[in-house]
Design a protein around this motif. Sequence first.
Motif, PDB file in Angstrom:
ATOM      1  N   ARG A  87      56.225 -27.136  23.003  1.00 30.76           N
ATOM      2  CA  ARG A  87      55.163 -26.387  23.686  1.00 30.76           C
ATOM      3  C   ARG A  87      53.876 -26.413  22.862  1.00 30.76           C
ATOM      4  O   ARG A  87      52.780 -26.545  23.409  1.00 30.76           O
ATOM      5  CB  ARG A  87      55.614 -24.954  23.961  1.00 30.76           C
ATOM      6  CG  ARG A  87      56.726 -24.890  25.012  1.00 30.76           C
ATOM      7  CD  ARG A  87      57.177 -23.494  25.295  1.00 30.76           C
ATOM      8  NE  ARG A  87      56.111 -22.867  26.068  1.00 30.76           N
ATOM      9  CZ  ARG A  87      55.987 -21.560  26.222  1.00 30.76           C
ATOM     10  NH1 ARG A  87      56.843 -20.725  25.667  1.00 30.76           N
ATOM     11  NH2 ARG A  87      55.007 -21.073  26.941  1.00 30.76           N
ATOM     12  N   ILE A 105      52.206 -29.783  23.217  1.00 35.30           N
ATOM     13  CA  ILE A 105      51.585 -29.878  24.543  1.00 35.30           C
ATOM     14  C   ILE A 105      50.279 -29.099  24.555  1.00 35.30           C
ATOM     15  O   ILE A 105      49.242 -29.616  24.988  1.00 35.30           O
ATOM     16  CB  ILE A 105      52.546 -29.370  25.641  1.00 35.30           C
ATOM     17  CG1 ILE A 105      53.704 -30.350  25.822  1.00 35.30           C
ATOM     18  CG2 ILE A 105      51.795 -29.157  26.958  1.00 35.30           C
ATOM     19  CD1 ILE A 105      54.830 -29.837  26.700  1.00 35.30           C
ATOM     20  N   LEU A 138      49.261 -36.736  32.752  1.00 34.69           N
ATOM     21  CA  LEU A 138      50.543 -36.114  32.433  1.00 34.69           C
ATOM     22  C   LEU A 138      50.372 -34.941  31.474  1.00 34.69           C
ATOM     23  O   LEU A 138      50.992 -33.890  31.650  1.00 34.69           O
ATOM     24  CB  LEU A 138      51.478 -37.166  31.836  1.00 34.69           C
ATOM     25  CG  LEU A 138      52.967 -36.909  31.865  1.00 34.69           C
ATOM     26  CD1 LEU A 138      53.454 -36.504  33.243  1.00 34.69           C
ATOM     27  CD2 LEU A 138      53.712 -38.133  31.376  1.00 34.69           C
ATOM     28  N   GLU A 152      49.098 -32.002  33.399  1.00 29.26           N
ATOM     29  CA  GLU A 152      50.179 -31.450  34.207  1.00 29.26           C
ATOM     30  C   GLU A 152      51.131 -30.629  33.342  1.00 29.26           C
ATOM     31  O   GLU A 152      51.518 -29.520  33.709  1.00 29.26           O
ATOM     32  CB  GLU A 152      50.927 -32.604  34.876  1.00 29.26           C
ATOM     33  CG  GLU A 152      51.981 -32.185  35.856  1.00 29.26           C
ATOM     34  CD  GLU A 152      52.521 -33.390  36.598  1.00 29.26           C
ATOM     35  OE1 GLU A 152      51.877 -33.837  37.563  1.00 29.26           O
ATOM     36  OE2 GLU A 152      53.599 -33.891  36.195  1.00 29.26           O
ATOM     37  N   TRP A 153      51.505 -31.158  32.195  1.00 27.69           N
ATOM     38  CA  TRP A 153      52.413 -30.436  31.299  1.00 27.69           C
ATOM     39  C   TRP A 153      51.759 -29.186  30.733  1.00 27.69           C
ATOM     40  O   TRP A 153      52.411 -28.164  30.567  1.00 27.69           O
ATOM     41  CB  TRP A 153      52.887 -31.336  30.169  1.00 27.69           C
ATOM     42  CG  TRP A 153      53.837 -32.423  30.606  1.00 27.69           C
ATOM     43  CD1 TRP A 153      54.373 -32.614  31.848  1.00 27.69           C
ATOM     44  CD2 TRP A 153      54.356 -33.469  29.801  1.00 27.69           C
ATOM     45  NE1 TRP A 153      55.189 -33.711  31.853  1.00 27.69           N
ATOM     46  CE2 TRP A 153      55.200 -34.259  30.615  1.00 27.69           C
ATOM     47  CE3 TRP A 153      54.176 -33.827  28.468  1.00 27.69           C
ATOM     48  CZ2 TRP A 153      55.880 -35.373  30.132  1.00 27.69           C
ATOM     49  CZ3 TRP A 153      54.854 -34.943  27.983  1.00 27.69           C
ATOM     50  CH2 TRP A 153      55.697 -35.696  28.811  1.00 27.69           C
ATOM     51  N   GLN A 154      50.463 -29.255  30.443  1.00 25.21           N
ATOM     52  CA  GLN A 154      49.764 -28.060  29.951  1.00 25.21           C
ATOM     53  C   GLN A 154      49.747 -26.981  31.017  1.00 25.21           C
ATOM     54  O   GLN A 154      49.933 -25.800  30.725  1.00 25.21           O
ATOM     55  CB  GLN A 154      48.348 -28.413  29.498  1.00 25.21           C
ATOM     56  CG  GLN A 154      48.331 -29.155  28.182  1.00 25.21           C
ATOM     57  CD  GLN A 154      46.963 -29.665  27.787  1.00 25.21           C
ATOM     58  OE1 GLN A 154      46.114 -29.959  28.634  1.00 25.21           O
ATOM     59  NE2 GLN A 154      46.733 -29.787  26.487  1.00 25.21           N
ATOM     60  N   GLU A 166      53.257 -25.599  31.153  1.00 23.87           N
ATOM     61  CA  GLU A 166      53.558 -24.845  29.931  1.00 23.87           C
ATOM     62  C   GLU A 166      53.020 -23.424  30.011  1.00 23.87           C
ATOM     63  O   GLU A 166      53.664 -22.485  29.559  1.00 23.87           O
ATOM     64  CB  GLU A 166      52.973 -25.583  28.711  1.00 23.87           C
ATOM     65  CG  GLU A 166      53.457 -25.088  27.372  1.00 23.87           C
ATOM     66  CD  GLU A 166      52.651 -23.917  26.849  1.00 23.87           C
ATOM     67  OE1 GLU A 166      53.239 -23.028  26.208  1.00 23.87           O
ATOM     68  OE2 GLU A 166      51.425 -23.897  27.089  1.00 23.87           O
ATOM     69  N   LEU A 222      60.933 -31.185  28.311  1.00 23.21           N
ATOM     70  CA  LEU A 222      60.126 -32.307  28.798  1.00 23.21           C
ATOM     71  C   LEU A 222      60.786 -32.976  29.998  1.00 23.21           C
ATOM     72  O   LEU A 222      60.104 -33.399  30.931  1.00 23.21           O
ATOM     73  CB  LEU A 222      59.889 -33.316  27.670  1.00 23.21           C
ATOM     74  CG  LEU A 222      58.964 -32.827  26.563  1.00 23.21           C
ATOM     75  CD1 LEU A 222      58.933 -33.827  25.420  1.00 23.21           C
ATOM     76  CD2 LEU A 222      57.557 -32.580  27.100  1.00 23.21           C
ATOM     77  N   TYR A 280      59.954 -30.875  32.918  1.00 25.05           N
ATOM     78  CA  TYR A 280      58.568 -31.102  33.337  1.00 25.05           C
ATOM     79  C   TYR A 280      58.447 -32.394  34.133  1.00 25.05           C
ATOM     80  O   TYR A 280      57.722 -32.461  35.129  1.00 25.05           O
ATOM     81  CB  TYR A 280      57.636 -31.142  32.130  1.00 25.05           C
ATOM     82  CG  TYR A 280      57.340 -29.803  31.500  1.00 25.05           C
ATOM     83  CD1 TYR A 280      57.769 -28.595  32.053  1.00 25.05           C
ATOM     84  CD2 TYR A 280      56.619 -29.737  30.318  1.00 25.05           C
ATOM     85  CE1 TYR A 280      57.482 -27.382  31.460  1.00 25.05           C
ATOM     86  CE2 TYR A 280      56.325 -28.518  29.715  1.00 25.05           C
ATOM     87  CZ  TYR A 280      56.759 -27.346  30.291  1.00 25.05           C
ATOM     88  OH  TYR A 280      56.467 -26.138  29.701  1.00 25.05           O
TER      89      TYR A 280
END
Length: 111
Positions: free
Chosen positions: A35, A38, A68, A71-73, A76, A95, A98
């Motif tokens: 995390r 990210i 990506l 998107e992950w942020q 998160e 991950l 995600y």
Amino acid sequence: MEDSMKISTLTFIAFYFNSAIDTGRYDDLSIEEVRWEIRFGTIFDFLAKKLDTDIDLSILDPEAKVELLAEWQDMETAIPAGKKFGVENHGLPLLMAYLLEGIQRRARALS
């Protein structure tokens, strides 16, 4: 067909994560560590260094990495991983979750 390519790219990366998870070598990679990487935008460099030959991120061009990462942020900060994905301990399963969420979002957009 742009979205189909994105789904296949996410699936390709997911297979690498799944394989890395299966080795057991990354069980010490905490959810908090992932995390943090990210949040600070360093996840791809971190993964390349940490997983070394167990992952090949060359399929991701710079634009794909930016997309990506964003998107992950978003995930998160907005999604409680334990509640939604059942992931509370290890970073690679986070991950993977995600990636699966990203695949679901793209599939919904196609329908």
